[in-house]
Enzyme design. Structure first.
Site, PDB file in Angstrom:
ATOM      1  N   ARG A  61     102.219  58.019  50.957  1.00 48.72           N
ATOM      2  CA  ARG A  61     101.918  56.633  50.556  1.00 48.72           C
ATOM      3  C   ARG A  61     101.295  56.603  49.150  1.00 48.72           C
ATOM      4  O   ARG A  61     100.443  57.404  48.807  1.00 48.72           O
ATOM      5  CB  ARG A  61     100.938  55.999  51.551  1.00 48.72           C
ATOM      6  CG  ARG A  61     100.414  54.651  51.080  1.00 48.72           C
ATOM      7  CD  ARG A  61      99.892  53.797  52.198  1.00 48.72           C
ATOM      8  NE  ARG A  61      98.709  54.332  52.843  1.00 48.72           N
ATOM      9  CZ  ARG A  61      98.141  53.773  53.913  1.00 48.72           C
ATOM     10  NH1 ARG A  61      98.694  52.711  54.485  1.00 48.72           N
ATOM     11  NH2 ARG A  61      97.076  54.303  54.452  1.00 48.72           N
ATOM     12  N   ARG A  67      91.501  59.359  61.533  1.00 47.74           N
ATOM     13  CA  ARG A  67      91.835  57.940  61.683  1.00 47.74           C
ATOM     14  C   ARG A  67      92.746  57.713  62.888  1.00 47.74           C
ATOM     15  O   ARG A  67      92.663  56.682  63.555  1.00 47.74           O
ATOM     16  CB  ARG A  67      92.471  57.405  60.395  1.00 47.74           C
ATOM     17  CG  ARG A  67      91.404  57.179  59.311  1.00 47.74           C
ATOM     18  CD  ARG A  67      91.988  57.172  57.928  1.00 47.74           C
ATOM     19  NE  ARG A  67      92.901  56.092  57.707  1.00 47.74           N
ATOM     20  CZ  ARG A  67      93.969  56.167  56.903  1.00 47.74           C
ATOM     21  NH1 ARG A  67      94.258  57.297  56.276  1.00 47.74           N
ATOM     22  NH2 ARG A  67      94.737  55.132  56.751  1.00 47.74           N
ATOM     23  N   ARG A 120      90.129  45.472  65.046  1.00 46.78           N
ATOM     24  CA  ARG A 120      90.341  46.919  65.125  1.00 46.78           C
ATOM     25  C   ARG A 120      89.695  47.494  66.388  1.00 46.78           C
ATOM     26  O   ARG A 120      89.756  48.693  66.605  1.00 46.78           O
ATOM     27  CB  ARG A 120      89.687  47.491  63.899  1.00 46.78           C
ATOM     28  CG  ARG A 120      90.180  48.730  63.248  1.00 46.78           C
ATOM     29  CD  ARG A 120      91.537  48.700  62.645  1.00 46.78           C
ATOM     30  NE  ARG A 120      91.670  49.772  61.689  1.00 46.78           N
ATOM     31  CZ  ARG A 120      92.112  49.606  60.455  1.00 46.78           C
ATOM     32  NH1 ARG A 120      92.485  48.426  60.022  1.00 46.78           N
ATOM     33  NH2 ARG A 120      92.223  50.632  59.665  1.00 46.78           N
ATOM     34  N   ARG A 178      95.544  56.944  48.209  1.00 49.86           N
ATOM     35  CA  ARG A 178      94.262  56.536  48.788  1.00 49.86           C
ATOM     36  C   ARG A 178      93.440  57.761  49.169  1.00 49.86           C
ATOM     37  O   ARG A 178      93.972  58.742  49.679  1.00 49.86           O
ATOM     38  CB  ARG A 178      94.513  55.670  50.032  1.00 49.86           C
ATOM     39  CG  ARG A 178      94.778  54.227  49.685  1.00 49.86           C
ATOM     40  CD  ARG A 178      95.228  53.409  50.864  1.00 49.86           C
ATOM     41  NE  ARG A 178      94.449  53.574  52.090  1.00 49.86           N
ATOM     42  CZ  ARG A 178      94.615  52.823  53.181  1.00 49.86           C
ATOM     43  NH1 ARG A 178      95.527  51.851  53.178  1.00 49.86           N
ATOM     44  NH2 ARG A 178      93.889  53.023  54.253  1.00 49.86           N
TER      45      ARG A 178
HETATM   46  P1  ADP Z   1      99.717  50.597  57.427  1.00 43.74           P
HETATM   47  O1  ADP Z   1      99.375  49.321  56.701  1.00 43.74           O
HETATM   48  O2  ADP Z   1     100.116  50.363  58.858  1.00 43.74           O
HETATM   49  O3  ADP Z   1      98.661  51.652  57.294  1.00 43.74           O
HETATM   50  P2  ADP Z   1     101.713  50.912  55.294  1.00 43.74           P
HETATM   51  O4  ADP Z   1     102.440  49.614  55.322  1.00 43.74           O
HETATM   52  O5  ADP Z   1     100.734  51.149  54.193  1.00 43.74           O
HETATM   53  O6  ADP Z   1     101.034  51.201  56.735  1.00 43.74           O
HETATM   54  O7  ADP Z   1     102.847  52.072  55.294  1.00 43.74           O
HETATM   55  C1  ADP Z   1     102.465  53.452  55.209  1.00 43.74           C
HETATM   56  C2  ADP Z   1     103.483  54.185  54.315  1.00 43.74           C
HETATM   57  O8  ADP Z   1     104.744  54.231  54.987  1.00 43.74           O
HETATM   58  C3  ADP Z   1     103.729  53.531  52.955  1.00 43.74           C
HETATM   59  O9  ADP Z   1     103.889  54.556  51.993  1.00 43.74           O
HETATM   60  C4  ADP Z   1     105.045  52.752  53.164  1.00 43.74           C
HETATM   61  O10 ADP Z   1     105.799  52.673  51.936  1.00 43.74           O
HETATM   62  C5  ADP Z   1     105.772  53.618  54.197  1.00 43.74           C
HETATM   63  N1  ADP Z   1     106.606  52.843  55.124  1.00 43.74           N
HETATM   64  C6  ADP Z   1     106.322  51.643  55.679  1.00 43.74           C
HETATM   65  N2  ADP Z   1     107.300  51.257  56.509  1.00 43.74           N
HETATM   66  C7  ADP Z   1     108.220  52.258  56.497  1.00 43.74           C
HETATM   67  C8  ADP Z   1     109.490  52.471  57.144  1.00 43.74           C
HETATM   68  N3  ADP Z   1     109.996  51.567  57.991  1.00 43.74           N
HETATM   69  N4  ADP Z   1     110.153  53.621  56.891  1.00 43.74           N
HETATM   70  C9  ADP Z   1     109.634  54.540  56.028  1.00 43.74           C
HETATM   71  N5  ADP Z   1     108.467  54.400  55.392  1.00 43.74           N
HETATM   72  C10 ADP Z   1     107.768  53.274  55.616  1.00 43.74           C
HETATM   73  P1  AMP Z   2      93.498  50.047  56.383  1.00 38.57           P
HETATM   74  O1  AMP Z   2      93.808  49.669  54.972  1.00 38.57           O
HETATM   75  O2  AMP Z   2      93.786  48.967  57.375  1.00 38.57           O
HETATM   76  O3  AMP Z   2      94.106  51.387  56.760  1.00 38.57           O
HETATM   77  O4  AMP Z   2      91.912  50.238  56.448  1.00 38.57           O
HETATM   78  C1  AMP Z   2      91.249  51.211  55.664  1.00 38.57           C
HETATM   79  C2  AMP Z   2      89.818  51.399  56.167  1.00 38.57           C
HETATM   80  O5  AMP Z   2      89.073  50.178  56.013  1.00 38.57           O
HETATM   81  C3  AMP Z   2      89.655  51.776  57.641  1.00 38.57           C
HETATM   82  O6  AMP Z   2      89.837  53.162  57.885  1.00 38.57           O
HETATM   83  C4  AMP Z   2      88.228  51.305  57.900  1.00 38.57           C
HETATM   84  O7  AMP Z   2      87.270  52.199  57.365  1.00 38.57           O
HETATM   85  C5  AMP Z   2      88.154  50.012  57.108  1.00 38.57           C
HETATM   86  N1  AMP Z   2      88.586  48.851  57.908  1.00 38.57           N
HETATM   87  C6  AMP Z   2      89.688  48.080  57.709  1.00 38.57           C
HETATM   88  N2  AMP Z   2      89.764  47.113  58.641  1.00 38.57           N
HETATM   89  C7  AMP Z   2      88.683  47.274  59.454  1.00 38.57           C
HETATM   90  C8  AMP Z   2      88.193  46.599  60.605  1.00 38.57           C
HETATM   91  N3  AMP Z   2      88.839  45.558  61.141  1.00 38.57           N
HETATM   92  N4  AMP Z   2      87.042  47.052  61.173  1.00 38.57           N
HETATM   93  C9  AMP Z   2      86.380  48.080  60.657  1.00 38.57           C
HETATM   94  N5  AMP Z   2      86.787  48.787  59.594  1.00 38.57           N
HETATM   95  C10 AMP Z   2      87.926  48.381  58.981  1.00 38.57           C
END
Ligand code: ADP
Ligand code: AMP
Length: 217
Positions: free
Chosen positions: A127, A171, A88, A160
């Protein structure tokens, strides 16, 4: 194959990681998922991480790196792995490179999921995540057939804590300041591929898989 997914929060990393990891038969390792499991389980690691996660800040590198080192030492990573949410920042990327080199390994490819900020906010605001199996849904773009219930396992869906509007904005700033520099870091290493992450989930998966195939062939 050893793959890293990079992209802003909400780009669809977790969503794509499920499909890509399954296509490639490698484990998906999401640091966010591991931290959330520790928060739910009330472990010391979870208690420490929660304070940073609630603010939308990164958990300190030494904590995160130790957790990743342990996970990558497990047997199921022998045939490769897909990292989602790690590294990250550039220090984490440098430590990962050194860790893999010590094991005689290196990354094969880093996929950058490219999507604009407005779309990211739309995706994060809707989400929903399953409390039991961790599958990700979206109230408009990928709704479950029964509101609040996971189609995959029947578990309860929740929003979340860090998907609130003020935390989302923070973020995104953290991404720009700390994570975006990884794009040029991995471009310099000549293992970066950008993937257009706009459009339906299946189309993004197809683009990602096509990019991966081109890279290994
Ligand atoms: P990240 O892991 O990058 O934070 P997520 O995979 O959790 O993102 O996706 C964020 C939100 O967007 C989720 O609610 C997911 O269902 C939705 N999402 C993911 N890909 C797409 C897409 N191609 N089009 C529309 N919504 C999407
Ligand atoms: P994510 O599910 O990837 O959106 O991560 C949720 C949260 O977990 C982030 O906002 C950070 O607080 C923590 N986190 C996840 N991955 C990392 C990383 N590689 N380094 C530091 N914090 C992390």
């Amino acid at each position: 194959m050893r793959v890293v997914l990079v992209g802003p929060p909400g780009a669809g990393k977790g969503t794509q990681a499920q499909f890509i990891a399954s296509h490639l038969s490698i484990p998906k390792i999401s640091t966010g998922d591991i931290f959330r499991a520790n928060v739910s389980g009330g472990t010391p690691l979870g208690k420490l991480a929660k304070e940073y996660m609630d603010r939308g800040d990164l958990v300190p590198d030494e904590v995160t790196v130790a957790m990743v080192r342990d996970r990558l030492s497990e047997d199921d990573t022998q045939g490769g792995f897909l990292l989602d949410g790690f590294p990250r920042n550039v220090p984490q990327a440098e430590i990962l490179k050194k860790m893999l080199a010590d094991w005689g390994l290196s990354l094969d490819v880093v996929l950058e999921l490219v999507v604009d900020d407005e779309e990211v906010v739309r995706r994060l605001a809707g989400r929903r995540t399953c409390r039991s199996c961790g599958k990700v849904w979206h109230i408009d773009f990928d709704p479950p057939s029964r509101e609040g219930v996971c189609d995959a396992c029947g578990g309860e869906l929740f929003q979340r804590d860090d998907d609130r509007e003020d935390t989302i904005r923070h973020r995104l700033e953290v991404y720009q300041e700390q994570t975006a520099p990884l794009v040029s870091f991995y471009a310099d290493e000549q293992i970066l591929i950008g993937v257009d992450a706009a459009g339906p989930v299946e189309e993004v998966t197809q683009r990602a898989m096509a990019a991966l195939r081109r890279f290994v062939d």
